[in-house]
Design a protein around this motif. Structure first.
Motif, PDB file in Angstrom:
ATOM      1  N   PRO A 132     -41.464 -67.074  46.020  1.00  0.00           N
ATOM      2  CA  PRO A 132     -40.221 -66.605  45.410  1.00  0.00           C
ATOM      3  C   PRO A 132     -39.422 -67.744  44.776  1.00  0.00           C
ATOM      4  O   PRO A 132     -39.669 -68.934  45.048  1.00  0.00           O
ATOM      5  CB  PRO A 132     -39.460 -65.990  46.595  1.00  0.00           C
ATOM      6  N   LYS A 133     -38.487 -67.380  43.957  1.00  0.00           N
ATOM      7  CA  LYS A 133     -37.649 -68.365  43.284  1.00  0.00           C
ATOM      8  C   LYS A 133     -36.836 -69.169  44.290  1.00  0.00           C
ATOM      9  O   LYS A 133     -36.598 -70.372  44.107  1.00  0.00           O
ATOM     10  CB  LYS A 133     -36.717 -67.650  42.300  1.00  0.00           C
ATOM     11  N   GLU A 134     -36.417 -68.512  45.369  1.00  0.00           N
ATOM     12  CA  GLU A 134     -35.618 -69.203  46.390  1.00  0.00           C
ATOM     13  C   GLU A 134     -36.408 -70.338  47.052  1.00  0.00           C
ATOM     14  O   GLU A 134     -35.847 -71.387  47.382  1.00  0.00           O
ATOM     15  CB  GLU A 134     -35.150 -68.213  47.463  1.00  0.00           C
ATOM     16  N   LEU A 135     -37.718 -70.122  47.243  1.00  0.00           N
ATOM     17  CA  LEU A 135     -38.544 -71.167  47.850  1.00  0.00           C
ATOM     18  C   LEU A 135     -38.659 -72.369  46.920  1.00  0.00           C
ATOM     19  O   LEU A 135     -38.605 -73.520  47.365  1.00  0.00           O
ATOM     20  CB  LEU A 135     -39.935 -70.609  48.169  1.00  0.00           C
ATOM     21  N   ARG A 136     -38.816 -72.112  45.633  1.00  0.00           N
ATOM     22  CA  ARG A 136     -38.892 -73.216  44.671  1.00  0.00           C
ATOM     23  C   ARG A 136     -37.604 -74.031  44.683  1.00  0.00           C
ATOM     24  O   ARG A 136     -37.634 -75.268  44.682  1.00  0.00           O
ATOM     25  CB  ARG A 136     -39.166 -72.668  43.276  1.00  0.00           C
ATOM     26  N   GLU A 137     -36.472 -73.346  44.692  1.00  0.00           N
ATOM     27  CA  GLU A 137     -35.186 -74.051  44.738  1.00  0.00           C
ATOM     28  C   GLU A 137     -35.036 -74.836  46.034  1.00  0.00           C
ATOM     29  O   GLU A 137     -34.499 -75.956  46.040  1.00  0.00           O
ATOM     30  CB  GLU A 137     -34.049 -73.044  44.576  1.00  0.00           C
ATOM     31  N   ALA A 138     -35.523 -74.261  47.148  1.00  0.00           N
ATOM     32  CA  ALA A 138     -35.442 -74.967  48.429  1.00  0.00           C
ATOM     33  C   ALA A 138     -36.313 -76.216  48.417  1.00  0.00           C
ATOM     34  O   ALA A 138     -35.916 -77.264  48.934  1.00  0.00           O
ATOM     35  CB  ALA A 138     -35.873 -74.035  49.563  1.00  0.00           C
ATOM     36  N   ARG A 139     -37.498 -76.137  47.831  1.00  0.00           N
ATOM     37  CA  ARG A 139     -38.375 -77.304  47.763  1.00  0.00           C
ATOM     38  C   ARG A 139     -37.730 -78.425  46.941  1.00  0.00           C
ATOM     39  O   ARG A 139     -37.811 -79.600  47.301  1.00  0.00           O
ATOM     40  CB  ARG A 139     -39.720 -76.913  47.163  1.00  0.00           C
ATOM     41  N   ILE A 140     -37.118 -78.053  45.839  1.00  0.00           N
ATOM     42  CA  ILE A 140     -36.430 -79.057  45.013  1.00  0.00           C
ATOM     43  C   ILE A 140     -35.284 -79.689  45.793  1.00  0.00           C
ATOM     44  O   ILE A 140     -35.091 -80.919  45.774  1.00  0.00           O
ATOM     45  CB  ILE A 140     -35.923 -78.410  43.711  1.00  0.00           C
TER      46      ILE A 140
END
Length: 489
Positions: A132-140
């Motif tokens: 999900p998009k939220e996971l990508r933002e969390a990784r960043i």
């Protein structure tokens, strides 16, 4: 002298000419049963030859290519109830039959048609599951956070190396001396049922304990006699409790398959639902924004503390996942399970970068050293192992206890010492330099389930199945008016 007559030689046997009349009349007659046996043997040999040919054939592995070749060879592309591997095996048998039957031209034409189709259209395959998009933002966010923390750690290490006033050996000796002088300072009953976990708040003024009764209690330090709050909402036993490293919130894990986020006044903030089996441990990411939970459903999960959303469902262990820990810089996470493995995960990419094998029984606890590259693990084999992430191997094997090791924890500032709790009713303190035994804390009357260390390393809390909370401190330091360890924020 009497002469004997010469011995007679035996007559040489001469076969009859032309085989004799009797041989001409003999004929071997094969019975029906023998003929059937010979036919079965021939069919078995042909089947064996066909299987060998099929095993040696270059058969496509992609299901789309398998269907295409079956269609070109004039066979059904799929049968009722047929799965991918069964379809590929059927294609291999078909190709072997054609090869044995001398129909190699059909195979060559089918292969040439496939090559032409591949040149016209390239097939791209996904080798990952899009998150999900939220996971990508969390990784960043985790990557940015970890870069800053790593830069601070390197800067501090350089200062300690170059500053002539910094004496690392003297600091280590002082910390080990303080640990060696620890004695039982306080003991109190924490619940009517066995206690399962404990955690200090970031300033060390509150101690949280949980138990099999499903209740989490908050106690005022330094004497755990005044109860601040009682947290009740779990429907099953509470298995772990941990305070946030950035604020006064705390999280609990339970056998009711949920984790919950609380304020210190007892207010319930979030409920994290999604696991399919009971939870084992819970841990906060150093940034305080994310929460990690382990479960007997063979997964560990990462949650957004603010929204309660599940960011990551991570598989990788073949059996139940039990222990979890985050590196102080926030880039890595470690998990351990009943499969006797300790795995290290890169939170910035989601990859499993290391799998440490060495324990012969389930691994129940893991903890990162403040130096960032040492990982401690303890399990049911009564051992504590120190793993070096740089060398990718076991650095030390500590025969820590006479029973299983329930928890391992480094001194939080510099990793001067390592504490291990065990079901042998003891807590042992080991030197972080050579991992020799510094002190053994004995006083519990049953299995020690958990321990925690204050940020300044002045106090160690332990909880046990004997339902007691025990605080271990160095009272000589207070009597002499000595100084405590500085805390780097």
């Amino acid at each position: 002298m009497v002469r004997h007559p010469p011995l007679a030689r035996p007559r040489a046997f001469r076969p009859p000419q032309n085989g004799g009349a009797k041989a001409d009349d003999e004929r071997y007659v094969i019975s029906e049963e023998s003929r059937q046996v010979r036919e079965r043997q021939e069919r078995a040999m042909q089947e064996l030859l066909r299987k060998r040919r099929a095993a040696a054939m270059a058969v496509p592995t992609n299901d789309k290519s398998v269907r295409g070749r079956l269609r070109r060879l004039g066979d059904a592309i799929t049968l009722f109830g047929e799965r991918e591997m069964e379809r590929r095996a059927r294609l291999a048998q078909l190709m072997a039959r054609l090869d044995i039957g001398g129909e190699l031209d059909r195979l060559l034409r089918a292969y040439e048609e496939e090559v032409e189709d591949e040149e016209e259209e390239e097939v791209q395959y996904l080798f990952f599951t899009e998150g999900p998009k939220e996971l990508r933002e969390a990784r960043i966010d985790i990557a940015k956070y970890s870069i800053k923390r790593a830069a601070l750690r390197v800067q501090r290490a350089k200062r300690r190396r170059d500053d002539p006033d910094e004496d690392v050996d003297a600091e280590t000796e002082w910390a080990l001396k303080q640990a060696k002088g620890m004695v039982l300072d306080c003991s109190s009953f924490g619940d009517d049922r066995p206690l399962t976990g404990c955690s200090f708040s970031r300033d060390g003024t509150i101690l949280a304990t949980c138990s099999l009764s499903g209740v989490t209690n908050l106690w005022e330090m330094p004497q755990v006699t005044n109860k601040i709050a009682v947290l009740k909402d779990h429907k099953e036993r509470v298995t772990d409790v941990v305070f946030s490293p950035v604020d006064d919130c705390l999280a609990t894990a339970s056998a009711d398959r949920t984790a919950k986020l609380w304020k210190t006044d007892g207010t319930l903030l979030q409920t994290f639902e999604g696991h399919l089996d009971r939870l084992a441990r819970v841990a906060f990411h150093p940034s305080g924004k994310y929460l990690g939970t382990t479960s007997f459903d063979k997964t560990w999960r990462l949650w957004d503390v603010n929204t309660g959303a599940e960011l990551l469902l991570q598989e990788g262990h073949s059996r139940s996942v039990y222990g979890i820990a985050f590196q102080q810089e926030g880039a890595l996470a470690a998990s351990s399970g009943l499969d006797s493995l300790a795995r290290v995960w890169d939170l910035r990419t989601g990859r499993s970068i290391l799998a440490f094998q060495g324990h012969i029984k389930p691994v129940l606890s893991v903890n990162f050293s403040p130096n960032g590259y040492h990982l401690a693990s303890g399990g049911e084999d009564s051992q504590c192992r120190i793993w070096d992430l740089r060398m990718r191997k076991s650095l030390y094997i500590i025969p820590a206890h006479a029973n299983l090791v329930s928890q391992v924890k480094y001194e939080p500032q510099e990793g001067y010492f390592l504490a291990t709790a065990s079901y042998d009713m003891k807590v042992n303190i080991w030197s972080g330099r050579d991992f020799s035994l510094v002190k053994s804390l004995a006083g519990h009357e049953s299995k020690v389930a958990s321990l925690d260390i204050t940020a300044d390393s002045s106090c160690i809390a332990t909880v046990s199945h004997d339902r007691t909370i025990k605080l271990w401190t160095n009272n000589s330091n207070e009597e002499e008016g000595g100084e405590t360890m500085d805390i780097d924020l």
